[in-house]
Design a protein around this motif. Structure first.
Motif, PDB file in Angstrom:
ATOM      1  N   SER A  63       1.157  -1.037  -0.102  1.00  0.00           N
ATOM      2  CA  SER A  63      -0.162  -0.273   0.314  1.00  0.00           C
ATOM      3  C   SER A  63       0.705   1.434  -0.079  1.00  0.00           C
ATOM      4  CB  SER A  63      -1.041  -0.371   1.156  1.00  0.00           C
ATOM      5  OG  SER A  63      -1.725   1.196   1.652  1.00  0.00           O
ATOM      6  N   VAL A  64       0.819   2.144  -0.968  1.00  0.00           N
ATOM      7  CA  VAL A  64       1.675   3.267  -1.540  1.00  0.00           C
ATOM      8  C   VAL A  64       0.594   4.752  -1.236  1.00  0.00           C
ATOM      9  CG1 VAL A  64       3.685   1.737  -2.248  1.00  0.00           C
ATOM     10  CG2 VAL A  64       2.196   2.579  -3.457  1.00  0.00           C
ATOM     11  N   HIS A  65       1.307   5.483  -1.543  1.00  0.00           N
ATOM     12  CA  HIS A  65       1.192   6.624  -1.410  1.00  0.00           C
ATOM     13  C   HIS A  65       1.226   7.619  -2.724  1.00  0.00           C
ATOM     14  CE1 HIS A  65       0.075   5.608   2.724  1.00  0.00           C
ATOM     15  NE2 HIS A  65      -0.730   5.432   2.680  1.00  0.00           N
ATOM     16  N   GLU A  69       7.243   5.830  -3.931  1.00  0.00           N
ATOM     17  CA  GLU A  69       7.326   4.568  -2.692  1.00  0.00           C
ATOM     18  C   GLU A  69       6.484   3.330  -3.898  1.00  0.00           C
ATOM     19  OE1 GLU A  69       5.421   6.359   0.911  1.00  0.00           O
ATOM     20  OE2 GLU A  69       3.847   5.409   0.475  1.00  0.00           O
ATOM     21  N   ALA A  70       5.979   3.485  -5.019  1.00  0.00           N
ATOM     22  CA  ALA A  70       5.387   2.711  -5.463  1.00  0.00           C
ATOM     23  C   ALA A  70       6.657   1.795  -6.387  1.00  0.00           C
ATOM     24  CB  ALA A  70       4.266   3.161  -6.800  1.00  0.00           C
ATOM     25  N   ALA A  71       7.865   2.639  -6.602  1.00  0.00           N
ATOM     26  CA  ALA A  71       8.897   2.460  -7.739  1.00  0.00           C
ATOM     27  C   ALA A  71       9.438   1.801  -6.699  1.00  0.00           C
ATOM     28  CB  ALA A  71       9.240   3.401  -8.184  1.00  0.00           C
ATOM     29  N   GLU A  72       9.904   2.172  -5.260  1.00  0.00           N
ATOM     30  CA  GLU A  72      10.951   1.355  -3.878  1.00  0.00           C
ATOM     31  C   GLU A  72       9.975  -0.058  -4.357  1.00  0.00           C
ATOM     32  OE1 GLU A  72      11.971   2.226   0.455  1.00  0.00           O
ATOM     33  OE2 GLU A  72      10.814   3.722  -0.071  1.00  0.00           O
ATOM     34  N   ALA A  73       8.556   0.120  -4.000  1.00  0.00           N
ATOM     35  CA  ALA A  73       7.371  -1.309  -3.058  1.00  0.00           C
ATOM     36  C   ALA A  73       8.457  -2.113  -4.442  1.00  0.00           C
ATOM     37  CB  ALA A  73       6.428  -1.422  -3.214  1.00  0.00           C
ATOM     38  N   GLN A  74       7.904  -1.977  -5.784  1.00  0.00           N
ATOM     39  CA  GLN A  74       8.316  -2.828  -7.243  1.00  0.00           C
ATOM     40  C   GLN A  74       9.773  -3.058  -6.509  1.00  0.00           C
ATOM     41  OE1 GLN A  74       6.820  -0.588  -9.951  1.00  0.00           O
ATOM     42  NE2 GLN A  74       4.535  -0.020  -9.045  1.00  0.00           N
ATOM     43  N   ALA A  75      10.693  -2.027  -6.359  1.00  0.00           N
ATOM     44  CA  ALA A  75      11.812  -2.897  -6.821  1.00  0.00           C
ATOM     45  C   ALA A  75      12.315  -3.679  -5.724  1.00  0.00           C
ATOM     46  CB  ALA A  75      12.943  -1.470  -6.377  1.00  0.00           C
ATOM     47  N   LEU A  76      11.475  -4.213  -4.454  1.00  0.00           N
ATOM     48  CA  LEU A  76      11.469  -4.657  -3.624  1.00  0.00           C
ATOM     49  C   LEU A  76      10.855  -6.042  -3.577  1.00  0.00           C
ATOM     50  CD1 LEU A  76      11.150  -3.345  -0.312  1.00  0.00           C
ATOM     51  CD2 LEU A  76      13.300  -3.682  -1.338  1.00  0.00           C
ATOM     52  N   GLY A  77      10.203  -6.364  -5.002  1.00  0.00           N
ATOM     53  CA  GLY A  77       8.801  -7.407  -5.654  1.00  0.00           C
ATOM     54  C   GLY A  77       8.189  -7.128  -5.069  1.00  0.00           C
ATOM     55  N   PHE A  78       6.999  -6.059  -5.223  1.00  0.00           N
ATOM     56  CA  PHE A  78       5.622  -6.192  -4.497  1.00  0.00           C
ATOM     57  C   PHE A  78       5.276  -5.249  -5.685  1.00  0.00           C
ATOM     58  CE2 PHE A  78       7.262  -5.574   0.035  1.00  0.00           C
ATOM     59  CZ  PHE A  78       6.280  -6.259   0.503  1.00  0.00           C
ATOM     60  N   ARG A  79       3.774  -6.130  -5.720  1.00  0.00           N
ATOM     61  CA  ARG A  79       3.015  -5.266  -7.081  1.00  0.00           C
ATOM     62  C   ARG A  79       2.019  -4.560  -5.305  1.00  0.00           C
ATOM     63  NH1 ARG A  79      -1.603  -8.336  -8.433  1.00  0.00           N
ATOM     64  NH2 ARG A  79      -2.006  -6.894  -9.319  1.00  0.00           N
ATOM     65  N   THR A  80       1.724  -3.502  -6.194  1.00  0.00           N
ATOM     66  CA  THR A  80       1.354  -2.146  -5.574  1.00  0.00           C
ATOM     67  C   THR A  80      -0.148  -1.301  -5.808  1.00  0.00           C
ATOM     68  OG1 THR A  80       2.452  -0.211  -7.222  1.00  0.00           O
ATOM     69  CG2 THR A  80       3.611  -0.580  -5.647  1.00  0.00           C
ATOM     70  N   PHE A  81      -0.753  -0.679  -4.464  1.00  0.00           N
ATOM     71  CA  PHE A  81      -2.214  -0.106  -4.622  1.00  0.00           C
ATOM     72  C   PHE A  81      -1.472   0.941  -3.924  1.00  0.00           C
ATOM     73  CE2 PHE A  81      -5.977   0.297  -3.639  1.00  0.00           C
ATOM     74  CZ  PHE A  81      -6.926   0.265  -3.455  1.00  0.00           C
ATOM     75  N   ARG A  82      -1.862   1.684  -5.012  1.00  0.00           N
ATOM     76  CA  ARG A  82      -1.549   3.713  -5.133  1.00  0.00           C
ATOM     77  C   ARG A  82      -2.968   4.459  -5.290  1.00  0.00           C
ATOM     78  NH1 ARG A  82       0.240   7.781  -7.848  1.00  0.00           N
ATOM     79  NH2 ARG A  82      -0.421   6.754  -9.658  1.00  0.00           N
ATOM     80  N   VAL A  83      -3.125   4.663  -3.634  1.00  0.00           N
ATOM     81  CA  VAL A  83      -4.172   6.047  -3.881  1.00  0.00           C
ATOM     82  C   VAL A  83      -4.128   6.963  -4.388  1.00  0.00           C
ATOM     83  CG1 VAL A  83      -5.492   7.472  -2.485  1.00  0.00           C
ATOM     84  CG2 VAL A  83      -4.702   4.924  -1.733  1.00  0.00           C
ATOM     85  N   THR A 107     -16.625  -4.151 -11.373  1.00  0.00           N
ATOM     86  CA  THR A 107     -16.786  -5.759 -11.041  1.00  0.00           C
ATOM     87  C   THR A 107     -16.560  -5.563  -9.409  1.00  0.00           C
ATOM     88  OG1 THR A 107     -15.411  -7.839 -10.647  1.00  0.00           O
ATOM     89  CG2 THR A 107     -14.123  -6.219 -10.791  1.00  0.00           C
ATOM     90  N   THR A 108     -16.433  -6.679  -8.510  1.00  0.00           N
ATOM     91  CA  THR A 108     -16.301  -5.929  -7.125  1.00  0.00           C
ATOM     92  C   THR A 108     -15.286  -6.788  -6.847  1.00  0.00           C
ATOM     93  OG1 THR A 108     -17.331  -8.441  -6.530  1.00  0.00           O
ATOM     94  CG2 THR A 108     -18.632  -6.406  -6.446  1.00  0.00           C
ATOM     95  N   CYS A 109     -14.288  -6.078  -5.131  1.00  0.00           N
ATOM     96  CA  CYS A 109     -13.317  -6.979  -4.883  1.00  0.00           C
ATOM     97  C   CYS A 109     -13.094  -8.620  -4.721  1.00  0.00           C
ATOM     98  CB  CYS A 109     -13.474  -5.886  -3.310  1.00  0.00           C
ATOM     99  SG  CYS A 109     -12.376  -4.038  -3.890  1.00  0.00           S
ATOM    100  N   ALA A 110     -14.515  -8.503  -3.886  1.00  0.00           N
ATOM    101  CA  ALA A 110     -14.535 -10.622  -3.933  1.00  0.00           C
ATOM    102  C   ALA A 110     -14.213 -11.202  -5.507  1.00  0.00           C
ATOM    103  CB  ALA A 110     -15.567 -10.290  -3.897  1.00  0.00           C
ATOM    104  N   LYS A 111     -15.146 -10.580  -6.390  1.00  0.00           N
ATOM    105  CA  LYS A 111     -14.314 -11.344  -7.739  1.00  0.00           C
ATOM    106  C   LYS A 111     -13.431 -10.678  -8.145  1.00  0.00           C
ATOM    107  CE  LYS A 111     -19.863 -11.055  -8.139  1.00  0.00           C
ATOM    108  NZ  LYS A 111     -20.800 -10.228  -9.563  1.00  0.00           N
ATOM    109  N   CYS A 112     -13.307  -9.945  -8.053  1.00  0.00           N
ATOM    110  CA  CYS A 112     -11.751  -9.308  -8.823  1.00  0.00           C
ATOM    111  C   CYS A 112     -10.723 -10.009  -8.277  1.00  0.00           C
ATOM    112  CB  CYS A 112     -11.665  -7.769  -9.204  1.00  0.00           C
ATOM    113  SG  CYS A 112      -9.870  -7.892  -9.300  1.00  0.00           S
ATOM    114  N   GLY A 113      -9.890  -9.876  -7.191  1.00  0.00           N
ATOM    115  CA  GLY A 113      -8.941 -10.803  -7.096  1.00  0.00           C
ATOM    116  C   GLY A 113      -7.915 -10.157  -7.504  1.00  0.00           C
ATOM    117  N   LEU A 114      -7.905  -8.974  -8.298  1.00  0.00           N
ATOM    118  CA  LEU A 114      -5.768  -9.055  -8.183  1.00  0.00           C
ATOM    119  C   LEU A 114      -5.165  -8.006  -6.917  1.00  0.00           C
ATOM    120  CD1 LEU A 114      -6.868  -6.424 -11.695  1.00  0.00           C
ATOM    121  CD2 LEU A 114      -5.724  -8.465 -11.933  1.00  0.00           C
ATOM    122  N   CYS A 115      -6.156  -7.495  -6.744  1.00  0.00           N
ATOM    123  CA  CYS A 115      -5.101  -7.272  -5.362  1.00  0.00           C
ATOM    124  C   CYS A 115      -4.205  -8.567  -4.446  1.00  0.00           C
ATOM    125  CB  CYS A 115      -5.862  -6.720  -4.041  1.00  0.00           C
ATOM    126  SG  CYS A 115      -6.018  -4.683  -5.572  1.00  0.00           S
TER     127      CYS A 115
END
Length: 133
Positions: A63-65, A69-83, A107-115
């Motif tokens: 979870s990035v802001h 931060e997104a670039a830093e988290a992605q460099a650590l191997g994460f996919r990101t959720f950015r507000v 879709t809904t979060c329950a159906k999607c599952g991308l996160c």
């Protein structure tokens, strides 16, 4: 653990529904994932503690802001959720959350599952962005 395993057998796991998944020891997630119906598919979760727990990258989104931060988290191997502050502020490699108003509630979060984290180096799914709401 045996009781919990029995209770969740065949069910989906929403990590972080009541807090940050990094608060639980890794063995808890390993135990839950071994019994959950959908690990690697639609179990979701987010952590703000991605810097301290890079080992969670396969299970949750960072979870990035902002883009830095997104670039830093992605460099650590994460996919990101950015507000974001604006639906037009989508970085390369990101999509608007498909369950958001701005993306038309496709879709809904329950159906999607991308996160649901990053499933290895071959995982090329997009990162997610959503305007603050």
């Amino acid at each position: 653990p045996a009781v919990v395993r029995a209770l969740i057998a065949g069910r989906r796991v929403r990590r972080g529904s009541y807090g940050d998944p990094a608060a639980a020891p890794a063995w808890v997630w390993e135990m839950l994932d071994s019994r959950a119906e959908s690990f690697t598919r639609k179990d979701t979760g987010y952590t703000h503690q991605w810097r301290s727990f890079p080992g969670l990258s396969g299970r949750v989104m960072a979870s990035v802001h902002n883009r830095a931060e997104a670039a830093e988290a992605q460099a650590l191997g994460f996919r990101t959720f950015r507000v974001t502050s604006d639906a037009d502020d989508i970085a390369p490699g990101e999509i608007l959350c498909p369950a958001s108003k701005e993306a038309g509630f496709k879709t809904t979060c329950a159906k999607c599952g991308l996160c649901n984290g990053k499933r290895g180096a071959e995982d090329s799914r997009k990162n997610i962005a959503i305007p603050a709401h």
